[in-house]
Design a protein around this motif. Structure first.
Motif, PDB file in Angstrom:
ATOM      1  N   THR A   1       2.730  -1.638   3.679  1.00  0.00           N
ATOM      2  CA  THR A   1       1.676  -3.103   4.069  1.00  0.00           C
ATOM      3  C   THR A   1       1.157  -3.562   3.062  1.00  0.00           C
ATOM      4  O   THR A   1       0.659  -2.776   2.001  1.00  0.00           O
ATOM      5  CB  THR A   1       1.180  -2.705   5.502  1.00  0.00           C
ATOM      6  OG1 THR A   1       0.339  -2.145   5.103  1.00  0.00           O
ATOM      7  CG2 THR A   1       2.244  -2.289   6.949  1.00  0.00           C
TER       8      THR A   1
ATOM      9  N   PRO B   1      -5.847   7.459   2.848  1.00  0.00           N
ATOM     10  CA  PRO B   1      -5.437   8.389   3.228  1.00  0.00           C
ATOM     11  C   PRO B   1      -4.096   8.492   2.637  1.00  0.00           C
ATOM     12  O   PRO B   1      -2.857   9.637   2.376  1.00  0.00           O
ATOM     13  CB  PRO B   1      -5.463   7.132   4.759  1.00  0.00           C
ATOM     14  CG  PRO B   1      -5.012   5.985   4.004  1.00  0.00           C
ATOM     15  CD  PRO B   1      -6.446   6.192   3.442  1.00  0.00           C
TER      16      PRO B   1
ATOM     17  N   ARG C   1      -6.306  -2.088   5.787  1.00  0.00           N
ATOM     18  CA  ARG C   1      -5.999  -1.239   6.811  1.00  0.00           C
ATOM     19  C   ARG C   1      -6.339  -0.431   7.365  1.00  0.00           C
ATOM     20  O   ARG C   1      -6.888  -0.541   8.239  1.00  0.00           O
ATOM     21  CB  ARG C   1      -4.129  -1.110   6.567  1.00  0.00           C
ATOM     22  CG  ARG C   1      -3.211  -1.296   7.993  1.00  0.00           C
ATOM     23  CD  ARG C   1      -1.599  -1.761   7.834  1.00  0.00           C
ATOM     24  NE  ARG C   1      -1.455  -2.958   7.233  1.00  0.00           N
ATOM     25  CZ  ARG C   1      -1.328  -4.537   8.491  1.00  0.00           C
ATOM     26  NH1 ARG C   1      -1.814  -3.480   9.843  1.00  0.00           N
ATOM     27  NH2 ARG C   1      -0.898  -4.892   8.034  1.00  0.00           N
ATOM     28  N   HIS C   2      -6.343   0.393   6.061  1.00  0.00           N
ATOM     29  CA  HIS C   2      -7.179   1.132   6.558  1.00  0.00           C
ATOM     30  C   HIS C   2      -8.427   2.251   5.366  1.00  0.00           C
ATOM     31  O   HIS C   2      -8.372   3.145   5.129  1.00  0.00           O
ATOM     32  CB  HIS C   2      -6.176   2.659   6.307  1.00  0.00           C
ATOM     33  CG  HIS C   2      -4.787   2.555   7.533  1.00  0.00           C
ATOM     34  ND1 HIS C   2      -3.840   2.191   7.621  1.00  0.00           N
ATOM     35  CD2 HIS C   2      -5.065   2.567   8.696  1.00  0.00           C
ATOM     36  CE1 HIS C   2      -3.081   2.663   8.568  1.00  0.00           C
ATOM     37  NE2 HIS C   2      -3.569   2.527   9.462  1.00  0.00           N
ATOM     38  N   GLY C   3      -8.046   1.065   4.466  1.00  0.00           N
ATOM     39  CA  GLY C   3      -9.995   1.536   3.612  1.00  0.00           C
ATOM     40  C   GLY C   3      -9.321   1.627   2.458  1.00  0.00           C
ATOM     41  O   GLY C   3     -10.325   2.117   1.769  1.00  0.00           O
ATOM     42  N   ALA C   4      -8.043   2.282   1.626  1.00  0.00           N
ATOM     43  CA  ALA C   4      -7.572   2.374   0.954  1.00  0.00           C
ATOM     44  C   ALA C   4      -8.236   2.169  -0.505  1.00  0.00           C
ATOM     45  O   ALA C   4      -8.488   0.833  -0.244  1.00  0.00           O
ATOM     46  CB  ALA C   4      -6.408   3.580   0.269  1.00  0.00           C
TER      47      ALA C   4
ATOM     48  N   HIS D   1       0.649   3.999   1.523  1.00  0.00           N
ATOM     49  CA  HIS D   1      -0.211   4.835   2.342  1.00  0.00           C
ATOM     50  C   HIS D   1       1.169   4.462   3.630  1.00  0.00           C
ATOM     51  O   HIS D   1       1.523   5.485   4.119  1.00  0.00           O
ATOM     52  CB  HIS D   1      -1.077   4.150   3.239  1.00  0.00           C
ATOM     53  CG  HIS D   1      -1.817   4.900   4.449  1.00  0.00           C
ATOM     54  ND1 HIS D   1      -2.181   4.506   5.436  1.00  0.00           N
ATOM     55  CD2 HIS D   1      -1.372   6.116   4.751  1.00  0.00           C
ATOM     56  CE1 HIS D   1      -1.981   5.611   6.608  1.00  0.00           C
ATOM     57  NE2 HIS D   1      -1.528   6.271   5.960  1.00  0.00           N
ATOM     58  N   GLU D   2       0.842   3.585   3.840  1.00  0.00           N
ATOM     59  CA  GLU D   2       2.208   2.350   4.883  1.00  0.00           C
ATOM     60  C   GLU D   2       3.478   1.692   4.671  1.00  0.00           C
ATOM     61  O   GLU D   2       3.915   1.105   4.591  1.00  0.00           O
ATOM     62  CB  GLU D   2       1.997   2.468   6.118  1.00  0.00           C
ATOM     63  CG  GLU D   2       1.047   3.602   6.903  1.00  0.00           C
ATOM     64  CD  GLU D   2       0.736   2.743   8.573  1.00  0.00           C
ATOM     65  OE1 GLU D   2       0.075   2.137   8.440  1.00  0.00           O
ATOM     66  OE2 GLU D   2       0.022   3.624   9.105  1.00  0.00           O
TER      67      GLU D   2
ATOM     68  N   CYS E   1       0.885  -0.997   0.464  1.00  0.00           N
ATOM     69  CA  CYS E   1       0.093  -0.270  -0.693  1.00  0.00           C
ATOM     70  C   CYS E   1       1.104   1.349  -0.168  1.00  0.00           C
ATOM     71  O   CYS E   1       2.229   1.250   1.176  1.00  0.00           O
ATOM     72  CB  CYS E   1      -0.951   0.230   1.083  1.00  0.00           C
ATOM     73  SG  CYS E   1      -1.960   1.414   1.236  1.00  0.00           S
TER      74      CYS E   1
ATOM     75  N   CYS F   1      -7.401  -1.669   0.203  1.00  0.00           N
ATOM     76  CA  CYS F   1      -6.061  -1.762   1.462  1.00  0.00           C
ATOM     77  C   CYS F   1      -7.143  -1.916   3.133  1.00  0.00           C
ATOM     78  O   CYS F   1      -7.926  -1.348   3.243  1.00  0.00           O
ATOM     79  CB  CYS F   1      -5.195  -1.063   1.422  1.00  0.00           C
ATOM     80  SG  CYS F   1      -3.790  -0.877   2.938  1.00  0.00           S
TER      81      CYS F   1
HETATM   82  S1  FES Z   1      -1.659   1.020   4.734  1.00  0.00           S
HETATM   83 FE1  FES Z   1      -3.302   0.794   3.181  1.00  0.00          FE
HETATM   84  S2  FES Z   1      -4.636   2.683   3.983  1.00  0.00           S
HETATM   85 FE2  FES Z   1      -3.157   3.001   5.228  1.00  0.00          FE
END
Ligand code: FES
Length: 142
Positions: A58, A95, A79-82, A55-56, A53, A77
């Protein structure tokens, strides 16, 4: 001439779905490094992305193998829904909005989904059940 590496057969990725694979590459120091990727399919089109991702960094599939939003319209994703477009990997909400998944060039060759000119460490690791493991059996990639 380009070298192909068959990741899976075309029929192994369902239309409107995505599958994850963990390959092995060599880093700049020659160490074997896990390389999680995903292959998404819409109709007869296949899209390859690194399973990381923006974002981070992962994996997208918090639950292994789950790459889609609830409606199955987008890559997401866990993790945070992207959410990401299938065909461009572009994140349009979440994010990391405005960023994109790293694309991987694919070609379809004789019914197989293949990577092009990717130097793999040795073997793929496609038989590994736990996608967090590094492949144990390694052969020279082709
Ligand atoms: S790690 Fe994928 S949206 Fe945060």
């Amino acid at each position: 001439m380009s070298e192909l590496f068959a990741v899976c057969a075309t029929y192994e990725v369902d239309d409107g779905d995505a599958r994850g694979f963990v390959l092995a590459r060599l880093d700049e120091n020659g160490a074997v490094k896990r390389w999680p990727i995903l292959i998404a399919r819409q109709s007869k089109n296949y899209y390859g992305y690194e399973n990381a991702c923006p974002h981070e960094g992962t994996r997208l599939d918090l639950v292994p193998g789950e790459f889609l939003d609830r409606e199955g319209n987008f890559l997401t994703c866990g993790r945070h829904g992207a959410k990401f477009d299938f065909d461009t990997g572009h994140c349009f909400i979440g994010p990391c909005q405005g960023k994109a998944l790293t694309p991987i060039k694919l070609v379809i060759d004789d019914g197989d989904v293949c990577l092009v000119d990717v130097e793999l460490a040795e073997e793929d690791g496609l038989d590994i059940e736990d996608p967090n493991e590094v492949p144990e059996v390694l052969i020279t990639g082709d």
